[in-house]
Motif scaffolding. Structure first.
Motif, PDB file in Angstrom:
ATOM      1  N   LEU A  24       4.117  10.211 -14.803  1.00 36.51           N
ATOM      2  CA  LEU A  24       5.519   9.791 -15.555  1.00 36.51           C
ATOM      3  C   LEU A  24       6.077   8.707 -14.970  1.00 36.51           C
ATOM      4  N   PRO A  25       6.750   7.965 -15.405  1.00 37.57           N
ATOM      5  CA  PRO A  25       7.241   6.698 -14.825  1.00 37.57           C
ATOM      6  C   PRO A  25       7.575   6.858 -13.403  1.00 37.57           C
ATOM      7  N   ALA A  26       7.237   5.814 -12.486  1.00 41.17           N
ATOM      8  CA  ALA A  26       7.633   5.980 -11.049  1.00 41.17           C
ATOM      9  C   ALA A  26       6.910   6.992 -10.438  1.00 41.17           C
ATOM     10  N   GLY A  27       6.037   7.771 -10.919  1.00 37.66           N
ATOM     11  CA  GLY A  27       5.338   8.727 -10.125  1.00 37.66           C
ATOM     12  C   GLY A  27       4.131   7.962  -9.309  1.00 37.66           C
ATOM     13  N   ASP A  28       4.010   8.657  -8.084  1.00 40.95           N
ATOM     14  CA  ASP A  28       2.903   8.146  -7.239  1.00 40.95           C
ATOM     15  C   ASP A  28       2.258   9.020  -6.434  1.00 40.95           C
ATOM     16  N   THR A  29       1.114   9.050  -6.717  1.00 43.41           N
ATOM     17  CA  THR A  29       0.222  10.483  -6.132  1.00 43.41           C
ATOM     18  C   THR A  29       0.055  10.091  -4.587  1.00 43.41           C
ATOM     19  N   ASP A  30      -0.201   8.964  -4.015  1.00 45.78           N
ATOM     20  CA  ASP A  30      -0.121   8.904  -2.698  1.00 45.78           C
ATOM     21  C   ASP A  30       0.981   9.467  -1.902  1.00 45.78           C
ATOM     22  N   VAL A  31       2.131   8.966  -2.528  1.00 48.55           N
ATOM     23  CA  VAL A  31       3.698   9.260  -1.765  1.00 48.55           C
ATOM     24  C   VAL A  31       3.913  10.479  -2.064  1.00 48.55           C
ATOM     25  N   LEU A  32       3.405  11.191  -3.264  1.00 53.82           N
ATOM     26  CA  LEU A  32       3.671  12.730  -3.157  1.00 53.82           C
ATOM     27  C   LEU A  32       2.959  13.601  -2.150  1.00 53.82           C
ATOM     28  N   MET A  33       1.845  12.921  -2.041  1.00 53.97           N
ATOM     29  CA  MET A  33       1.149  14.003  -0.974  1.00 53.97           C
ATOM     30  C   MET A  33       1.613  13.607   0.507  1.00 53.97           C
ATOM     31  N   GLN A  34       2.083  12.482   0.646  1.00 56.25           N
ATOM     32  CA  GLN A  34       2.743  12.203   1.848  1.00 56.25           C
ATOM     33  C   GLN A  34       4.134  13.110   1.839  1.00 56.25           C
ATOM     34  N   SER A  35       4.779  13.266   1.093  1.00 53.15           N
ATOM     35  CA  SER A  35       6.009  14.153   0.936  1.00 53.15           C
ATOM     36  C   SER A  35       5.476  15.409   1.418  1.00 53.15           C
ATOM     37  N   ILE A  36       4.688  15.934   0.736  1.00 52.09           N
ATOM     38  CA  ILE A  36       4.096  17.267   1.053  1.00 52.09           C
ATOM     39  C   ILE A  36       3.852  17.500   2.522  1.00 52.09           C
ATOM     40  N   ALA A  37       2.767  16.617   2.888  1.00 54.28           N
ATOM     41  CA  ALA A  37       2.439  16.728   4.329  1.00 54.28           C
ATOM     42  C   ALA A  37       3.490  16.752   5.383  1.00 54.28           C
ATOM     43  N   LYS A  38       4.519  15.819   4.997  1.00 56.13           N
ATOM     44  CA  LYS A  38       5.744  15.542   6.049  1.00 56.13           C
ATOM     45  C   LYS A  38       6.526  16.700   5.812  1.00 56.13           C
ATOM     46  N   LYS A  39       6.911  17.122   4.690  1.00 52.19           N
ATOM     47  CA  LYS A  39       8.291  17.942   4.582  1.00 52.19           C
ATOM     48  C   LYS A  39       7.870  19.565   4.176  1.00 52.19           C
ATOM     49  N   PHE A  40       6.616  19.710   3.750  1.00 47.01           N
ATOM     50  CA  PHE A  40       6.391  21.219   3.504  1.00 47.01           C
ATOM     51  C   PHE A  40       5.340  21.591   4.332  1.00 47.01           C
ATOM     52  N   LEU A  41       4.153  21.014   4.876  1.00 52.02           N
ATOM     53  CA  LEU A  41       3.022  21.346   5.650  1.00 52.02           C
ATOM     54  C   LEU A  41       3.704  21.624   7.135  1.00 52.02           C
TER      55      LEU A  41
END
Length: 221
Positions: free
Chosen positions: A173-190
């Protein structure tokens, strides 16, 4: 603390009502057709709403945000990078999905409060820590709470569309970014304990440990 969750509308978006023993509550992500169920649950349990919390600005999560917030006279909380979608949800949709909005009008709730990474929100006896987790949308956030459960004190994450059971949020979707999403998961969830519970925007709940072990999208992390 009690958490009631139910899927609402054509998108089956999970709406959550989080309440404490005194009856204070917040409503998280009231999407399409969520208002009626929210009002029934709040009335039947005798709850006092303090806020509407929005994990991000996509239409399926904010559809009834104004109606719910204004009915109870409470503010809606959202990250500033997604705030524009409260009044113009088409900015977060693909062209084919935007077409469904041609006869609809959206406006902000009467009161909107912007939230940022690291904020702590307090409502009644409840405390919510805000994590900015962009990637699915620029202003995606998750809300972390600590709760006593039968298994002991655990972290519970109201995660929006970032991490699912065996999946992650879409980035097409507009402004979505896979690399940024994976960084978010790594930093905030994992970085959370394995027994941390994730209550996602769609589908069943899961734990960080389960996704760390078996989510195919997280193997490279």
């Amino acid at each position: 603390m009690q958490i009631i969750g139910f899927p609402a509308g054509m998108f089956q978006t999970n709406c959550y009502i989080v309440s404490d023993a005194a009856g204070d509550c917040v409503i998280v992500d009231p999407g399409q057709d969520a208002e009626g169920q929210v009002r029934r649950q709040v009335s039947e349990a005798g709850l006092r709403p303090w806020a509407v919390l929005l994990t991000h600005g996509h239409l399926d999560h904010i559809w009834n945000a104004r109606q719910v917030a204004d009915h109870y006279g409470v503010p809606a909380y959202i990250h500033p990078e997604d705030r524009v979608m409260l009044s113009d949800p088409g900015k977060g949709l693909s062209l084919d999905l935007s077409a469904m909005l041609k006869d609809l009008t959206f406006t902000e709730p009467a009161e909107v409060v912007e939230v940022f990474d690291g904020d702590t929100l307090r409502f009644g006896s409840m405390t919510f820590d805000v994590d900015h987790v962009p990637g699915h949308s620029p202003g995606s956030v998750s809300f972390r709470i600590m709760a006593d459960t039968e298994e002991g004190r655990r972290t519970i994450v109201l995660g929006g569309d970032v991490l699912f059971q065996d999946g992650v949020g879409r980035t097409d979707l507009p402004a979505g970014d896979t690399d940024v999403l994976m960084q978010s998961i790594a930093k905030k969830f994992l970085t959370l304990d394995d027994d941390a519970v994730v209550l996602p925007g769609h589908g069943p709940s899961t734990t960080v440990g389960r996704e760390r072990r078996s989510n195919p999208f997280l193997r490279d992390l």
